[in-house]
Every structure is written in structure tokens, then in C-alpha cells.
Design an enzyme around this catalytic site. Structure first.
Site: not given
Ligand code: ADP
Ligand code: MG
Length: 379
Positions: A155, A219, A117, A122, A167, A27-29, A119
């Protein structure tokens, strides 16, 4: 749920999926040119995509219905022009066009069961599924690591979110039944078997449901400290500080905070080596203490944990888990817990009870089964 045809008036040309991930250790590497060891979750983001004659990029997510279909001019994708969730998939189209690929109009419908959101990446799942769909539809033939690079640029440069390559590589390159041992310096990778079932093990994910507001600034701050540390030690990145020479290196750093940051990164890289060596030797049962030590390092030296993540780890390990740690960037999000298969329920319950006992919202607990990376699905 709305269907692609209802939304856009045409059947999709194909269906693609990309998973969320947890990081077993490392993590964080990833922004220190170091090692990581993620696995893909069975949870995926799917994209139903059709090529269209219009030169627009139309995007709809079942998770963001209020945003409606986002309708963008494919030829006017510029940094800063798209905000909100659509910046992630639009950023992929932007990055591909920057690389000189010729794209046509597209209608995309997303649906996902990756917690957003939490971690669990997504955002990477959303980018990688888009990159794979576009690569297939326009015959770009991009390899999984190239898809991950495009997704990361979407991203970082288009959505404006700083993140390492972990990721996206996990979502693009993991395979079922394995963890991915990835060297983030050169993207060298190896699939390491993680035969949990055979060894009577389970890996639980505990999504705390918490997201602390200062996560993004912190971060960026940690990244800057790591760069300062590397510069002070005269190496290109902290991955170049050998574990054996750590004590001596620490004496060359000007302050205690910097020493702790550097110590986390160097010891964490070493833990990745040790965990992957144990997995190679078929000794998955023995990795638990390394996971828990990794958590202590993130909590005490890197200072990116939070009370809720610490509560998962202390509760689970007290209840007999083999090991536990936060996963992802920290300041909320999720933790992982390695347990004996027959202790799965009791451990999950202990964590739930601990949360409700201190008045926290109960976390979501589910199993991480090492799953496949991004792929095209049958229609
Ligand atoms: P993580 O990647 O850990 O879930 P992030 O903050 O990096 O958290 O990313 C979350 C963001 O990615 C959401 O706020 C949204 O903007 C976008 N996102 C992720 N999945 C979806 C989805 N299925 N539909 C729409 N937006 C999404
Ligand atoms: Mg993310």
C-alpha cells in the site's frame, strides 16, 4: 457473478478470505508507535487463485468489472508501473519478490462485501487476502504479522498510499470474539475478549457514505505535525510522551495547533489502555464514555472529523447509546456506536432520521460482530 473458471479457463487451486475492520479505539496512533484496538468485521474480501505456467499476474475484481482483467508481467512489476485498484494486489506480489521469494504465474478473482472507501479497510482486506493466498500457494509460511507488513509495503510503497500498520494487522491477526490490542511499535499483540452478546451490547457501524476530498492531504499533514511534535519534545515518537507528563510536555511546544495534536495522540493512547483494561475486567458496558471522549478529541484536538460523523455521534448518544466515535482516518467514512442490545433499532432509526432531516443521503447501518482474521476457506 463471473466464475474463476469462465474467466481464466482453469479451476482455482484455493480460496482465501480477509476481513475489513473497525477500530474500537486508538485513532491516528498507529503512525506514532502507539496502541490500537481493532476488531475484524464479518465482511470479507475473497480471492480464488490458481497457479499458472505463464509468468503473468492476472487480476479481476467483481467490484471493478469495468476495469476488466488486469494482465501484468510478473517480472516487470516496478513502482509506478501499475495504477488503480490492481496496484494493491500487484504490490503484494512486488513486495514478496523484493523479499526474494520466488513466485510463479497467477490468476486471481476477487469478490468482496467490504464497503469500499468507507474507512473499513477494503484496501487492507484486498492486500492481506492476496498475501495469504500467495504465502500458502508458494509455501512461504509467512506468519500473520509478516503478511501484514508485506501488505503495508504494497500500500505505502507500491500503491503510493501512506498509511500505518493498523488496517493490515487487524485484517491479518484478529480473531473471532476479540479485539486485538496491538502495540504498533513492536507489533506486540494480545487478543482481548469482547463479549458483547453476554453483556447485552451491540456495536453498530454507520457508514456515512461521505468521503471528503481533502482527506489524503490532511492525513499527510497530521503525520508531519506529529513528527514535528515528537522532535520538539525530543522523543522518537509521540507514544513516548507519558500521559502523566502531558501538561508539562505541552508547555514545551511552540504553538497551539501542535499542542492540540500532541494532546490527542497522548490521551488517545491512554484511552486505549483504559478500554482494554475494562474489557479485561469484563466491564465492556463501561467503555462508552471513553469512545465518546475519543471522538471529541479527534474532532476538537486532531480536527479530522466532519459534520456527518459528528451528527452520528451526537444523535446516537442523545438517543441513549453508551458511546460513539468516528473510526478510521476521518473526513468521512464510518462511525461506531455502542448500544444496549434492545436499543439497537431505535438508535439506528434516530441516526437515519437525523440524516434525512438535514438532507443527507441515508447512511448504511450494520452490526460489527468481532470476526476472524484472514484465513483459507474450504472450496
Ligand atoms: P478503505 O480501505 O477504507 O475502503 P481506501 O481508499 O484505503 O478505502 O481503499 C479503497 C480502494 O481499494 C479502492 O478505491 C480500490 O482501489 C481498492 N479496493 C478495495 N476493495 C476492492 C475490491 N474488492 N476490488 C477492487 N478494488 C478494491
Ligand atoms: Mg484503506
Amino acid at each position: 457473478m463471473v466464475r474463476h473458471e469462465e474467466l481464466y479457463g482453469a479451476e482455482p487451486d484455493g480460496l482465501w478470505a480477509a476481513p475489513g475492520r473497525v477500530n474500537l479505539i486508538g485513532e491516528h496512533t498507529d503512525y506514532n508507535d502507539g496502541l490500537v484496538l481493532p476488531l475484524a468485521l464479518p465482511h470479507t474480501t475473497r480471492a480464488a487463485v490458481s497457479r499458472r505456467a505463464h509468468r503473468r499476474l492476472r487480476l479481476y475484481s467483481a467490484q471493478m468489472p469495468a476495469a476488466g482483467p488486469v494482465d501484468l508481467d510478473l517480472d516487470a512489476l516496478t513502482v509506478g508501473a501499475v495504477t488503480g485498484w490492481a496496484a494493491y494486489p500487484a504490490g503484494v506480489a512486488w513486495a514478496l519478490r523484493e523479499d526474494g521469494h520466488d513466485l510463479g504465474g497467477l490468476d486471481i478473482l476477487f469478490d468482496s462485501d467490504v464497503p469500499v472507501g468507507a474507512g473499513l479497510s477494503s484496501s487492507a482486506a484486498l492486500e492481506v487476502v492476496t498475501a495469504l493466498a500467495l504465502s500458502d500457494l508458494f509455501g512461504l509460511g509467512l506468519a500473520p504479522d509478516a503478511l501484514a507488513r508485506v501488505a503495508q509495503r504494497a500500500e505505502n510503497d507500491f500503491a503510493g498510499v501512506p498509511s500505518g500498520i493498523l488496517d493490515q494487522m487487524a485484517s491479518a491477526c484478529c480473531t473471532a470474539g476479540h479485539v486485538l490490542r496491538l502495540d504498533t511499535r513492536d507489533l506486540g499483540m494480545r487478543q482481548v475478549p469482547f463479549a458483547m452478546a453476554r453483556e447485552g451490547l451491540r456495536l453498530l457501524v454507520v457508514d456515512t457514505g461521505v468521503r471528503h476530498a481533502h482527506a489524503e492531504g490532511a492525513y499527510a499533514g497530521r503525520r508531519a505535525e506529529c513528527e514535528t511534535g515528537a522532535a520538539a519534545l525530543g522523543v522518537p515518537a509521540l507514544r513516548d510522551v507519558p500521559y502523566e507528563g502531558l501538561d508539562e510536555a505541552l508547555t514545551r511546544l511552540p504553538d497551539e495547533t501542535l499542542r492540540r495534536r500532541v494532546r490527542h495522540v497522548v490521551t488517545e493512547n491512554h484511552r486505549v489502555e483504559r478500554v482494554s483494561a475494562l474489557l479485561d475486567a469484563g466491564r465492556a458496558r463501561e467503555i462508552g464514555p471513553l469512545l465518546t471522549a475519543g471522538h471529541a478529541s479527534l474532532r476538537d484536538d486532531f480536527e479530522v472529523s466532519c459534520p456527518e460523523l459528528d451528527l452520528v455521534v451526537t444523535t446516537a448518544t442523545s438517543a441513549g447509546a453508551l458511546g460513539a466515535r468516528m473510526t478510521g482516518g476521518g473526513f468521512g467514512g464510518s462511525a461506531i456506536v455502542l448500544v444496549d442490545a434492545d436499543a439497537t433499532e431505535a438508535t439506528g432509526k434516530a441516526v437515519l432520521d437525523a440524516f434525512t432531516g438535514v438532507g443527507h443521503h441515508p447512511p448504511r447501518v450494520f452490526e460489527a460482530i468481532p470476526s476472524s482474521g484472514a484465513q483459507r476457506l474450504p472450496m
